[in-house]
Motif scaffolding. Structure first.
Motif, PDB file in Angstrom:
ATOM      1  N   GLY A   1     -44.500  39.830  56.433  1.00 13.94           N
ATOM      2  CA  GLY A   1     -44.501  39.505  57.205  1.00 13.94           C
ATOM      3  C   GLY A   1     -43.502  38.660  57.792  1.00 13.94           C
ATOM      4  O   GLY A   1     -43.553  37.578  58.723  1.00 13.94           O
ATOM      5  N   LYS A   2     -41.946  38.940  57.361  1.00 16.44           N
ATOM      6  CA  LYS A   2     -41.348  37.673  56.869  1.00 16.44           C
ATOM      7  C   LYS A   2     -41.021  38.038  58.426  1.00 16.44           C
ATOM      8  O   LYS A   2     -39.987  36.694  58.964  1.00 16.44           O
ATOM      9  N   THR A   3     -40.307  39.659  58.635  1.00 16.89           N
ATOM     10  CA  THR A   3     -39.883  39.257  60.366  1.00 16.89           C
ATOM     11  C   THR A   3     -40.295  38.061  61.160  1.00 16.89           C
ATOM     12  O   THR A   3     -39.839  37.906  61.613  1.00 16.89           O
ATOM     13  N   THR A   4     -41.197  38.413  61.531  1.00 20.43           N
ATOM     14  CA  THR A   4     -42.367  38.461  62.072  1.00 20.43           C
ATOM     15  C   THR A   4     -42.519  36.755  62.589  1.00 20.43           C
ATOM     16  O   THR A   4     -42.299  36.952  63.564  1.00 20.43           O
TER      17      THR A   4
ATOM     18  N   ASP B   1     -55.648  35.438  59.648  1.00 22.22           N
ATOM     19  CA  ASP B   1     -56.475  36.856  60.228  1.00 22.22           C
ATOM     20  C   ASP B   1     -57.059  38.426  59.389  1.00 22.22           C
ATOM     21  O   ASP B   1     -56.241  38.754  58.575  1.00 22.22           O
TER      22      ASP B   1
ATOM     23  N   GLU C   1     -50.698  38.990  65.173  1.00 27.96           N
ATOM     24  CA  GLU C   1     -49.389  39.983  65.271  1.00 27.96           C
ATOM     25  C   GLU C   1     -48.292  39.296  66.825  1.00 27.96           C
ATOM     26  O   GLU C   1     -47.108  39.731  66.322  1.00 27.96           O
TER      27      GLU C   1
ATOM     28  N   GLY D   1     -42.963  43.326  54.143  1.00 28.93           N
ATOM     29  CA  GLY D   1     -44.299  43.668  54.187  1.00 28.93           C
ATOM     30  C   GLY D   1     -45.315  42.043  53.975  1.00 28.93           C
ATOM     31  O   GLY D   1     -46.252  42.519  54.782  1.00 28.93           O
TER      32      GLY D   1
ATOM     33  N   GLN E   1     -34.740  44.679  63.021  1.00 29.03           N
ATOM     34  CA  GLN E   1     -36.021  44.301  62.990  1.00 29.03           C
ATOM     35  C   GLN E   1     -35.690  42.519  64.120  1.00 29.03           C
ATOM     36  O   GLN E   1     -36.923  42.110  64.714  1.00 29.03           O
TER      37      GLN E   1
HETATM   38  P1  GDP Z   1     -41.672  42.260  56.737  1.00 27.59           P
HETATM   39  O1  GDP Z   1     -41.164  43.033  55.723  1.00 27.59           O
HETATM   40  O2  GDP Z   1     -41.268  40.904  55.433  1.00 27.59           O
HETATM   41  O3  GDP Z   1     -40.722  41.312  57.479  1.00 27.59           O
HETATM   42  O4  GDP Z   1     -42.528  42.302  57.665  1.00 27.59           O
HETATM   43  P2  GDP Z   1     -43.262  42.110  58.945  1.00 27.59           P
HETATM   44  O5  GDP Z   1     -43.191  41.170  59.625  1.00 27.59           O
HETATM   45  O6  GDP Z   1     -42.421  43.465  59.448  1.00 27.59           O
HETATM   46  O7  GDP Z   1     -44.488  41.843  59.030  1.00 27.59           O
HETATM   47  C1  GDP Z   1     -44.874  43.670  58.784  1.00 27.59           C
HETATM   48  C2  GDP Z   1     -46.266  43.974  59.529  1.00 27.59           C
HETATM   49  O8  GDP Z   1     -47.343  42.610  59.153  1.00 27.59           O
HETATM   50  C3  GDP Z   1     -46.395  43.345  60.280  1.00 27.59           C
HETATM   51  O9  GDP Z   1     -47.110  44.975  61.097  1.00 27.59           O
HETATM   52  C4  GDP Z   1     -46.950  42.147  61.171  1.00 27.59           C
HETATM   53  O10 GDP Z   1     -47.511  42.774  62.542  1.00 27.59           O
HETATM   54  C5  GDP Z   1     -47.817  42.224  59.930  1.00 27.59           C
HETATM   55  N1  GDP Z   1     -47.752  40.911  60.361  1.00 27.59           N
HETATM   56  C6  GDP Z   1     -47.344  39.455  60.512  1.00 27.59           C
HETATM   57  N2  GDP Z   1     -47.857  38.563  60.214  1.00 27.59           N
HETATM   58  C7  GDP Z   1     -49.324  38.562  60.595  1.00 27.59           C
HETATM   59  C8  GDP Z   1     -50.016  38.177  60.485  1.00 27.59           C
HETATM   60  O11 GDP Z   1     -50.374  36.578  60.653  1.00 27.59           O
HETATM   61  N3  GDP Z   1     -51.394  38.527  60.589  1.00 27.59           N
HETATM   62  C9  GDP Z   1     -52.034  39.803  60.892  1.00 27.59           C
HETATM   63  N4  GDP Z   1     -52.633  40.265  61.533  1.00 27.59           N
HETATM   64  N5  GDP Z   1     -50.346  40.754  61.138  1.00 27.59           N
HETATM   65  C10 GDP Z   1     -49.006  39.113  60.559  1.00 27.59           C
END
Ligand code: GDP
Length: 298
Positions: free
Chosen positions: A109-112, A253, A279, A107, A143
């Protein structure tokens, strides 16, 4: 720069605007000013100890320069914070290949971040290969695959439940064979199971040491800025089990808690490498202390 500036709007409003208003109410620099400033910094998630360090440095600077004018405090503060956050921002990826491990709890934002980083590195002329070594959830692998496609980079994956170290091994082998510059590996970050996490990371590190002994390496922790001081605590916990070399702070942000960026570097001594400000694929910025402070204060 504009992106960072926009991303920091809320933090700027809560931290810098407050502090400018406060400075305007003073006619000279006195102890009360330092105290009010410290309070504003703490309220902005800079953290108690870092806020106190900043004010201590400010007192010294004020003494040194002999200024009594409150309007000069902002510039002094900019210099102090820039200096505190500077150093080590550049990724250490000059060998071919270099290996980057990315860690973080679900959650954050690792994958993103990995997707955006792939795009950024590609833009810098690097050939990137992703390793899907977070094998804990099938969704994580899928993902990451979507991001690999979006960024136009190759990915090595196994099935759910596979040994993460085996994925890293295959990724390095494939990366070398295909002439990759950077092998970027996703890993699981299950903090509630520290022993497993530690064993897993140790095993992955052994594979990297064996397969890529002379390569540049990074271990990056992804943290969610909206969690404020909790992000600092999370970083401390990870630092205890993994040899972190850098931090990526996401979701700056839309949060007023951006002051946490300052705390992380100061309290952990680990450099920030990237900040996430949205995002979209180009919403990840290589961190630069001077730009960050400029964007925050102006
Ligand atoms: P993971 O579970 O750590 O891999 O998290 P995800 O990459 O799936 O990201 C979780 C949520 O955070 C998603 O809805 C992304 O779009 C959002 N997200 C990731 N990085 C950012 C960021 O820098 N800014 C914003 N606003 N959202 C982000």
């Amino acid at each position: 720069f504009q992106k960072i500036k926009e991303g920091l709007t809320k933090t700027r409003d809560s931290m810098v605007k407050n502090f400018e208003g406060m400075l305007n109410s003073f006619t000279k620099i006195d102890e009360e000013l330092f105290e009010e400033l410290e309070e504003i910094l703490i309220m902005s998630d800079v953290g108690v100890s870092t806020s106190s360090t900043i004010c201590k440095k400010l007192r010294e600077k004020v003494k040194e320069t002999g200024t009594t004018d409150p309007s000069e405090v902002k510039n002094l503060l900019k210099g102090i914070i820039t200096e505190m956050m500077s150093g080590g921002e550049e990724l250490n990826i000059s060998t071919k290949p270099s290996v980057i491990l990315v860690i973080g709890v679900n959650g954050v934002g690792k994958t993103t971040t990995i997707g955006k980083m792939s795009a950024d590195l590609k833009r810098r002329g690097k050939k990137v290969l992703l390793g899907a070594a977070d094998t804990f959830r099938a969704a994580a692998i899928e993902q990451l695959g979507v991001w690999a496609e979006r960024a136009g980079v190759e990915m090595v994956k196994h099935t759910e439940g596979a040994d993460p170290a085996a994925v890293v091994f295959d990724s390095i082998t494939a990366g070398k064979a295909r002439g990759a510059d950077v092998i970027l590996c996703d890993t699981a970050g299950r903090l509630h199971n520290k022993k497993n996490l530690m064993d897993e990371l140790a095993k992955i590190s052994r594979v990297i040491e064996r397969e890529a002994p002379d390569c540049d390496k990074e271990v990056l922790l992804v943290l969610d800025a909206t969690t404020g001081q909790n992000a600092v605590n999370q970083a401390k916990q990870f630092q205890a089990v993994a040899g972190l070399t850098g931090i990526v702070l996401t979701k700056l942000d839309g949060t007023a808690r951006g002051g946490v960026v300052i705390a992380i570097k100061e309290e952990l001594g680990i450099p920030i490498k990237y900040i996430g400000v949205g995002e979209q694929i180009d919403d990840l910025q290589p961190f630069n202390a001077a730009d960050f402070v400029e964007a925050l204060f102006d």
